[in-house]
Write a protein that holds these residues in place. Sequence first.
Motif, PDB file in Angstrom:
ATOM      1  N   ASP A 152      -4.143  12.435  64.284  1.00  0.00           N
ATOM      2  CA  ASP A 152      -3.475  11.149  64.403  1.00  0.00           C
ATOM      3  C   ASP A 152      -2.242  11.266  65.286  1.00  0.00           C
ATOM      4  O   ASP A 152      -1.550  12.289  65.288  1.00  0.00           O
ATOM      5  N   VAL A 153      -1.938  10.279  66.057  1.00  0.00           N
ATOM      6  CA  VAL A 153      -0.769  10.246  66.931  1.00  0.00           C
ATOM      7  C   VAL A 153       0.201   9.226  66.384  1.00  0.00           C
ATOM      8  O   VAL A 153      -0.188   8.100  66.057  1.00  0.00           O
ATOM      9  N   ASP A 154       1.481   9.651  66.303  1.00  0.00           N
ATOM     10  CA  ASP A 154       2.499   8.753  65.773  1.00  0.00           C
ATOM     11  C   ASP A 154       2.805   7.671  66.810  1.00  0.00           C
ATOM     12  O   ASP A 154       3.208   7.970  67.939  1.00  0.00           O
ATOM     13  N   GLU A 155       2.626   6.427  66.424  1.00  0.00           N
ATOM     14  CA  GLU A 155       2.856   5.333  67.358  1.00  0.00           C
ATOM     15  C   GLU A 155       4.333   5.210  67.735  1.00  0.00           C
ATOM     16  O   GLU A 155       4.655   4.793  68.848  1.00  0.00           O
ATOM     17  N   GLU A 156       5.243   5.553  66.845  1.00  0.00           N
ATOM     18  CA  GLU A 156       6.670   5.479  67.163  1.00  0.00           C
ATOM     19  C   GLU A 156       7.035   6.445  68.288  1.00  0.00           C
ATOM     20  O   GLU A 156       7.828   6.107  69.176  1.00  0.00           O
ATOM     21  N   ASP A 157       6.469   7.657  68.271  1.00  0.00           N
ATOM     22  CA  ASP A 157       6.723   8.616  69.346  1.00  0.00           C
ATOM     23  C   ASP A 157       6.206   8.082  70.677  1.00  0.00           C
ATOM     24  O   ASP A 157       6.854   8.226  71.716  1.00  0.00           O
ATOM     25  N   LEU A 158       5.029   7.455  70.641  1.00  0.00           N
ATOM     26  CA  LEU A 158       4.468   6.908  71.874  1.00  0.00           C
ATOM     27  C   LEU A 158       5.352   5.784  72.422  1.00  0.00           C
ATOM     28  O   LEU A 158       5.573   5.681  73.633  1.00  0.00           O
ATOM     29  N   GLU A 159       5.855   4.929  71.544  1.00  0.00           N
ATOM     30  CA  GLU A 159       6.715   3.836  71.993  1.00  0.00           C
ATOM     31  C   GLU A 159       8.018   4.357  72.585  1.00  0.00           C
ATOM     32  O   GLU A 159       8.515   3.837  73.590  1.00  0.00           O
ATOM     33  N   GLU A 161       8.492   7.312  74.057  1.00  0.00           N
ATOM     34  CA  GLU A 161       8.175   7.904  75.352  1.00  0.00           C
ATOM     35  C   GLU A 161       7.968   6.830  76.412  1.00  0.00           C
ATOM     36  O   GLU A 161       8.410   6.974  77.557  1.00  0.00           O
ATOM     37  N   LEU A 162       7.314   5.743  76.039  1.00  0.00           N
ATOM     38  CA  LEU A 162       7.096   4.654  76.978  1.00  0.00           C
ATOM     39  C   LEU A 162       8.410   4.029  77.407  1.00  0.00           C
ATOM     40  O   LEU A 162       8.620   3.719  78.589  1.00  0.00           O
ATOM     41  N   GLU A 164      11.336   5.506  77.550  1.00  0.00           N
ATOM     42  CA  GLU A 164      12.011   6.469  78.433  1.00  0.00           C
ATOM     43  C   GLU A 164      11.450   6.408  79.852  1.00  0.00           C
ATOM     44  O   GLU A 164      12.195   6.411  80.833  1.00  0.00           O
TER      45      GLU A 164
END
Length: 236
Positions: A152-159, A161-162, A164
């Motif tokens: 599973d990928v944490d959506e908060e980390d993806l947001e 990074e986006l 940044e």
Amino acid sequence: MTSLFGRAKKAPKKPDISARIKELKSAHEMLDKQEKNLEKQMAEATKMALKKSRQKNKKGALFHLKRKKMLEKRLNQLYGQRENVERLVNAMETVTFQKANIEKMKGAQQALKAGIEELDVDEVTEVMDDINENIAMADEIGEAMSETVGADVDEEDLEAELAELENEAMDEEMLKEPELPVIEQKTRSAEKKRDTTQEILAELEGAPNVPVEPVTVKSEGKRDVELDAVTASLGI
């Protein structure tokens, strides 16, 4: 079969309703014909009574009137008979129709009863339970196959990074100066020089007349005498 009192009587046959209806309709047609004939005779009697009356034959006129009354009485009797026949035919047709419907309903009831007897309540319940169980299993299989495969990928980390990446792209756009084509650069340079020349000429036109002393031209370089004089007069 014989009995102590002689031969046994045969059971009477059931009346055929359809045959009786046919006979009554035939009688109805005969009554119609008789009515038309009587109406014709009455019209003829009336005509003859008027004729005798015009001929001053009172006795003959009364005779035809009496005959008309007799025919009229008989005609009224036929009207009553025809009405009774029509009612009877209507009643018998209704009974025939209802009887046919009852026979059909009896056949349907017997077929339904036979079909129910072939069914077992316990067997039906078991079949329905099996169906519900299979449906539940199918739902579980569908849910299992719809689960995400892999980590599973944490959506908060993806947001984060986006966000940044968007900030970096914005900084690069702000620091980047737009490069103009060579032709546009030359055009702007020529326009700038022309504007500067026009400004100097405008200042010269508005400047007071000041005597200009002759200026010695130095050997270091060739300068425009007139431009130096103007510059000196403006205090530049």
